[in-house]
Scaffold this motif. Sequence first.
Motif, mmCIF file in Angstrom:
data_model
loop_
_atom_site.group_PDB
_atom_site.id
_atom_site.type_symbol
_atom_site.label_atom_id
_atom_site.label_comp_id
_atom_site.label_asym_id
_atom_site.label_seq_id
_atom_site.Cartn_x
_atom_site.Cartn_y
_atom_site.Cartn_z
ATOM 1 N N HIS A 264 6.623 4.904 -13.833
ATOM 2 C CA HIS A 264 6.524 4.440 -12.099
ATOM 3 C C HIS A 264 8.086 4.704 -12.264
ATOM 4 O O HIS A 264 9.123 4.260 -13.203
ATOM 5 C CB HIS A 264 6.824 3.198 -11.680
ATOM 6 N N HIS B 7 2.226 6.822 -12.701
ATOM 7 C CA HIS B 7 1.678 6.796 -11.513
ATOM 8 C C HIS B 7 1.094 7.735 -10.103
ATOM 9 O O HIS B 7 -0.084 7.999 -9.506
ATOM 10 C CB HIS B 7 2.928 6.022 -10.543
ATOM 11 N N ASP C 87 5.353 8.737 -7.369
ATOM 12 C CA ASP C 87 6.398 8.049 -8.560
ATOM 13 C C ASP C 87 5.680 8.099 -9.670
ATOM 14 O O ASP C 87 4.247 8.446 -10.065
ATOM 15 C CB ASP C 87 6.794 6.911 -8.339
HETATM 16 ZN ZN LIG Z 1 4.496 3.504 -9.167
#
Ligand SMILES: [Zn+2]
Length: 339
Positions: A193, A311, A321
């Motif tokens: 992320h 993600h 992200d």
């Molecule tokens: Zn994330």
Amino acid sequence: MQQPFEVRELDLGNVEEARQALRVQLASHQLEVQWLNYPGLPLLWPDLAAVRSCRERIWAAFEGGALRGLVVVSRRPDGGIHIDRTVVDPEHLAQGWGYRLLNRAVQGETSCSVDTAEVNRAALALYHKAGFVQTQRWLTPDGLALWRLEYRPAEPPALELRADGWVKGALQLPSPNCDERSPGCVPELLVIHNISLPPYRYGGAGVEQLFTNRLDPAEHPYYQGIHQLRVSAHFFIRRDGQLLQFVPTGKRAWHAGVSSWRGREKCNDFSIGVEMEGCDFEPFSEAQYRMLAALSAALRKRLPLIAVTGHEHIAPGRKTDPGPFFDWARAQADCQLAN
Ligand SMILES: [Zn+2]
């Protein structure tokens, strides 16, 4: 989503951009002469013609259409780069523009140097933050002490995943936002992320506060909308490579949300969440990739990890992200994991 800022090469063919560059450089020079109490500080460009005939590489940071700062870089005979000047609009100091520009300038470079006056504490602090260390000191003929700094991004410390699921070598900040993995689930997937709090600002305590339910809604307008979230990740890697751990690897951290990987839903059940301090709009730092590689190596010794993903890939349409600047080829090779 509209891009909040952009770092790219200055377009010298664009008169308006060249004008902005001249204005920001003149204002910044005036301020620096005052700070250093050194009227002999040479100007980079005295006029617009000088800007437009500049033959060095100029990285520029824009917010909206407005120039916030620039870094002028020359190529050394040995193939490395030298940062000739770092300039930030005096109206926008302490907003991260200098760091943002240097981070872009050093991407893909193996050797970078910069010289700055010893009394310029703000510049020294900025270069340290961007991964530079002091290597030489000398005096100019008129007595100004100068430092040479070289880019030496931090090497990660030795990491070891202990039997209790905490990594030796990480800063431990236990989060209540975790629970047991579903029966039969083990960590197979590394999920990458990015996060920064406040958005696009690095180095503050916002992320650790969010993951430990201590975010103060009065501290920033953005926090009012997120301080009640109950979320976490196992790990957080700061821009300087520092590793923080919030959840032991045996537990389920709450980072992925509604998600699916190779047809399997609820990725939190079988993943390890790694947050990289950053955003979708600029490269991550060398120190972060090195730490990610070291972390992955430590995790693989004890956990049955087989893949690394983002993600954005397990929650497409909902999440973006770690974004287009994350170097997947490098991360897969470094982590020795498939995609
Ligand atoms: Zn994330």
